[in-house]
Write an enzyme that holds these catalytic residues in place. Sequence first.
Site, PDB file in Angstrom:
ATOM      1  N   THR A   1      15.493 -18.711  33.030  1.00 47.72           N
ATOM      2  CA  THR A   1      14.400 -19.312  33.799  1.00 47.72           C
ATOM      3  C   THR A   1      14.124 -18.418  35.005  1.00 47.72           C
ATOM      4  OG1 THR A   1      15.229 -21.465  33.097  1.00 47.72           O
ATOM      5  CG2 THR A   1      13.680 -21.453  34.942  1.00 47.72           C
TER       6      THR A   1
ATOM      7  N   ASP B   1      23.887 -27.739  28.111  1.00 41.26           N
ATOM      8  CA  ASP B   1      22.961 -26.807  27.455  1.00 41.26           C
ATOM      9  C   ASP B   1      23.519 -25.389  27.332  1.00 41.26           C
ATOM     10  OD1 ASP B   1      20.903 -25.497  26.252  1.00 41.26           O
ATOM     11  OD2 ASP B   1      19.338 -26.292  27.554  1.00 41.26           O
TER      12      ASP B   1
ATOM     13  N   LYS C   1      21.262 -23.666  36.099  1.00 39.30           N
ATOM     14  CA  LYS C   1      20.185 -24.110  36.993  1.00 39.30           C
ATOM     15  C   LYS C   1      20.370 -25.610  37.198  1.00 39.30           C
ATOM     16  CE  LYS C   1      17.098 -24.403  32.971  1.00 39.30           C
ATOM     17  NZ  LYS C   1      15.812 -23.995  32.401  1.00 39.30           N
TER      18      LYS C   1
ATOM     19  N   ASP D   1      22.348 -19.634  31.664  1.00 36.11           N
ATOM     20  CA  ASP D   1      21.175 -20.462  31.971  1.00 36.11           C
ATOM     21  C   ASP D   1      21.552 -21.545  32.987  1.00 36.11           C
ATOM     22  OD1 ASP D   1      18.490 -21.152  31.814  1.00 36.11           O
ATOM     23  OD2 ASP D   1      18.719 -22.399  30.027  1.00 36.11           O
TER      24      ASP D   1
ATOM     25  N   ASN E   1      20.308 -27.979  34.299  1.00 37.40           N
ATOM     26  CA  ASN E   1      21.400 -27.927  33.319  1.00 37.40           C
ATOM     27  C   ASN E   1      22.735 -28.375  33.912  1.00 37.40           C
ATOM     28  OD1 ASN E   1      19.828 -27.192  31.177  1.00 37.40           O
ATOM     29  ND2 ASN E   1      20.169 -25.000  31.403  1.00 37.40           N
TER      30      ASN E   1
END
Length: 256
Positions: A160, A141, A121, A119, A124
């Site tokens: 995402t 995260d 991005k 994840d 994060n």
Amino acid sequence: SGHFGVVKRCRERSTGTFYAAKFVKMRRCRSSRLGLEWAQVEREVAILRQLDHPNIMRLHDLFSSRAEVVLILELIGGGELFDFIAEKEMLSEEEAIEFLGQILRGVEYLHARRIAHLDLKPENIMLQEKDVPKPRIKIIDFGLAQRLDDGVTFKSLCGTPQYIAPEVINYEPLSSATDMWSIGVITYILLSGLSPFQGETDAETLSNIVAGDYEFEERCFSQTSEMAKDFIRQLLVKEPGQRMTATECLVHPWIK
């Protein structure tokens, strides 16, 4: 504040040190849609406990009850990389390289331990402090992170839309290369302020990703070096096995 929890600043009485307390609501029963299952939190905690790296958020302590779990995490005060980019619109190549070097060292550390973040991005990636010449970044995260064990295939539709790799959308096995695609997307955004696969809708974005359909828009990339574009091209490759690894990225002439 996330789907199932909030983060508050707290202070350890014995030392006076400030931390971030992440309160996570637990699912009351199997049929409930509210809260997280204990196994999900347990997986995140087990991964965080293995990690000790200057570019990765540290877990300090853990408290739990039937209704919620509280993760006591390192306090990171400089805000999201996402907001930092939004304020500046785009970064110079020097600034982007400074951030990417740190992100890559953190990701290389994870991958060496057979952990994929899944994840990655700009939301994060946090800045330790804001108004300093060269901010240190921290990857945060680990809610979707996975241990990649030999002989065990892992598939997931999580992530995402803008940042996920084609193999996520196609429900194919995921690997450390899945993170490398996301780093390609992050690099594109750092240098242009634009998202390479962004469509009018999530469905269009996902379709663009599966097709590998992106270009370096002249109005944003006219001043960008060929080496920077080459770096992105070697990450936004549909075939996971052909993407650069974090270690290879760190010796790419643009980063090095």
